[in-house]
Motif scaffolding. Structure first.
Motif, PDB file in Angstrom:
ATOM      1  N   ALA A  44      67.540  53.773  52.559  1.00  0.00           N
ATOM      2  CA  ALA A  44      67.229  52.371  52.276  1.00  0.00           C
ATOM      3  C   ALA A  44      66.867  52.161  50.811  1.00  0.00           C
ATOM      4  N   ARG A  45      66.534  53.239  50.103  1.00  0.00           N
ATOM      5  CA  ARG A  45      66.125  53.142  48.698  1.00  0.00           C
ATOM      6  C   ARG A  45      67.145  53.845  47.818  1.00  0.00           C
ATOM      7  N   LEU A  58      49.602  55.253  41.154  1.00  0.00           N
ATOM      8  CA  LEU A  58      48.943  53.954  41.216  1.00  0.00           C
ATOM      9  C   LEU A  58      47.628  53.939  40.445  1.00  0.00           C
ATOM     10  N   ALA A  59      46.933  55.058  40.418  1.00  0.00           N
ATOM     11  CA  ALA A  59      45.624  55.096  39.750  1.00  0.00           C
ATOM     12  C   ALA A  59      45.736  55.329  38.251  1.00  0.00           C
ATOM     13  N   ASN A  60      46.786  56.005  37.827  1.00  0.00           N
ATOM     14  CA  ASN A  60      46.928  56.398  36.427  1.00  0.00           C
ATOM     15  C   ASN A  60      48.013  55.560  35.752  1.00  0.00           C
ATOM     16  N   GLU A  61      47.618  54.691  34.862  1.00  0.00           N
ATOM     17  CA  GLU A  61      48.582  53.818  34.180  1.00  0.00           C
ATOM     18  C   GLU A  61      49.576  54.583  33.318  1.00  0.00           C
ATOM     19  N   ALA A 131      52.905  50.405  50.747  1.00  0.00           N
ATOM     20  CA  ALA A 131      54.036  49.626  51.256  1.00  0.00           C
ATOM     21  C   ALA A 131      55.016  49.336  50.120  1.00  0.00           C
ATOM     22  N   PHE A 132      55.684  50.379  49.642  1.00  0.00           N
ATOM     23  CA  PHE A 132      56.592  50.237  48.501  1.00  0.00           C
ATOM     24  C   PHE A 132      57.881  49.534  48.923  1.00  0.00           C
ATOM     25  N   GLU A 137      63.449  47.249  41.367  1.00  0.00           N
ATOM     26  CA  GLU A 137      62.623  46.253  40.692  1.00  0.00           C
ATOM     27  C   GLU A 137      61.346  45.981  41.479  1.00  0.00           C
ATOM     28  N   GLY A 138      61.496  45.836  42.797  1.00  0.00           N
ATOM     29  CA  GLY A 138      60.330  45.599  43.640  1.00  0.00           C
ATOM     30  C   GLY A 138      59.358  46.763  43.617  1.00  0.00           C
ATOM     31  N   PHE A 139      59.902  47.994  43.590  1.00  0.00           N
ATOM     32  CA  PHE A 139      59.052  49.175  43.515  1.00  0.00           C
ATOM     33  C   PHE A 139      58.204  49.157  42.252  1.00  0.00           C
ATOM     34  N   LYS A 140      58.839  48.886  41.109  1.00  0.00           N
ATOM     35  CA  LYS A 140      58.118  48.890  39.835  1.00  0.00           C
ATOM     36  C   LYS A 140      57.090  47.756  39.784  1.00  0.00           C
ATOM     37  N   GLU A 141      57.436  46.598  40.327  1.00  0.00           N
ATOM     38  CA  GLU A 141      56.478  45.482  40.374  1.00  0.00           C
ATOM     39  C   GLU A 141      55.278  45.832  41.241  1.00  0.00           C
ATOM     40  N   HIS A 142      55.523  46.539  42.351  1.00  0.00           N
ATOM     41  CA  HIS A 142      54.444  46.956  43.247  1.00  0.00           C
ATOM     42  C   HIS A 142      53.477  47.894  42.524  1.00  0.00           C
ATOM     43  N   VAL A 143      54.029  48.850  41.792  1.00  0.00           N
ATOM     44  CA  VAL A 143      53.193  49.793  41.041  1.00  0.00           C
ATOM     45  C   VAL A 143      52.361  49.048  39.999  1.00  0.00           C
TER      46      VAL A 143
END
Length: 387
Positions: A44-45, A58-61, A131-132, A137-143
């Motif tokens: 799906a990805r 997610l914790a480390n920019e 919930a990635f 694009e959606g993945f990167k926006e979620h992060v």
């Protein structure tokens, strides 16, 4: 081998591009014969999501996206495999024994992908931070969104004291040491009683030394979304400007829902034989988080147990033989990070062994297995943004 009647390739379709699917593809790619076989990964990805790296990402920019989001470019090695990006909506089996082909997987685009042998490893679905979205694009926006949420919050409450909740708290403390982090756990100790109390208590002590708060035998009342405080089941209120659910995932088994005879338990897990063949469907295999097997759901069990059994049995079925490799379970082993430099490990041999920061850092904490995983799928061990 080629079918004598139709002189065609035998096709193996692997559904699910997570750790289980990738490991099966790696195993089959080294054994299949390009003159006789086809291998298709349906995912799906468009890229491989390596979930063990999610919490640090997610914790480390400053963590590169490619530490979790990896291209499939080299997973077939020299075998001419194919990746199809799409969501499987159903599985249609060919009930005509003379037709030989196993059936089709139907994609959301309407395309039907034919298979002789099918391997299903669709993993778990999660809520909240895990919930990635499927698209890049959606993945990167979620992060980006979750990094901002964590950065802008002062009082973070994590609901669930399992492995995800524990590791997330350690990652946040690594990169945002001044934040107030609290774990709310429904049980009297961290984790479940599958693990000895001495290990669970040791983990609690390690987290408390880092300034992580823990509240046991409690559950969440209000959502905390529009309140500066969070109300617990007991009526106690605690500061909370970010609530993160860290409960276990749900099996992603919707495509198997309408198979006959039925293959799902009432909780949505796939019923399998010890050969990891789906009950009543001998040319379909399942592995990973989705199978109904009495063990904790863990990556190491998939890599060093499930996938080896499935690969061996798929090869036998392709040769016209009965599957005979059986899964007998795996030794319970849990490696839990406490940030980049420590954690605790449990190995369930004899009466059980526990290990601390040094071994856990070597085994997992240092890079959460990213380097080893990238090398395994044919990428440079060190992630970079151009991947």
């Amino acid at each position: 081998m080629l079918s004598e009647k139709s002189n065609r390739y035998l096709t193996v379709v692997v559904v699910g591009g997570g750790s289980g699917g990738v490991d099966v593809v790696l195993g089959l790619s080294s054994k299949l014969n390009r003159a006789f076989h086809r291998l298709i990964l349906v995912t799906a990805r468009p890229r491989y999501l390596f979930f063990p790296a999610a919490l640090r990402l997610l914790a480390n920019e400053n963590a590169p996206i490619s530490s979790m989001y990896m291209p499939f470019d080299n997973i077939f090695g020299t075998f001419p495999g194919e990746v199809k990006v799409g969501t499987v909506t159903s599985i249609e089996e060919n009930k005509d024994a003379a037709a030989q082909r196993g059936g089709f997987v139907v994609l959301d685009s309407g395309e039907k992908v034919i298979y002789d042998v099918l391997v299903v490893c669709t993993g778990s679905s999660f809520d909240g931070h895990l919930a990635f979205p499927n698209d890049e694009e959606g993945f990167k926006e979620h992060v980006t969104k979750w990094r901002a949420k964590i950065k802008e919050s002062n009082d973070i409450v994590i609901v669930g004291g399992g492995a995800v909740g524990i590791e997330l708290s350690g990652e946040i403390k690594d990169f945002h040491p001044m934040k107030n982090v609290t774990i709310v756990q429904a049980n009297p100790l961290l984790l479940s009683d599958l693990y000895p109390n001495r290990y669970r208590i040791d983990l609690e002590k390690r987290l408390r030394r880092r300034g992580i708060n823990m509240i046991f035998d409690e559950a969440v009342g209000n959502s905390g979304e529009h309140h500066p405080t969070l109300k617990l089941r007991s009526g106690t209120e605690i500061p909370c400007d970010l609530l993160i659910p860290a409960r276990g995932g749900r099996p992603s088994t919707t495509p198997l829902k309408f198979m006959r005879p039925p293959v799902l338990t009432d909780r949505g897990y796939v019923k399998v034989a010890p050969t990891l063949q789906v009950d009543g469907h001998s040319n379909i295999f399942a592995l990973g988080d989705i199978i109904d097997w009495p063990e904790a759901k863990q990556l190491m069990k998939i890599i060093y147990g499930h996938s080896e059994v499935v690969v061996a049995n798929v090869m036998r079925v392709l040769e016209g033989k009965a599957a005979n490799r059986v899964y007998k379970g795996s030794t319970e082993m849990l490696v839990i990070t406490n940030g980049q430099h420590g954690g605790a490990t449990y190995l369930g041999l004899c009466y059980g062994f526990t290990f601390g920061d040094f071994l856990t850092r070597l085994a997992k904490s240092k890079d959460v297995l990213v380097g080893k995983t990238r090398a395994k799928i044919g990428l440079p061990a060190k992630p970079c943004e151009k991947d």
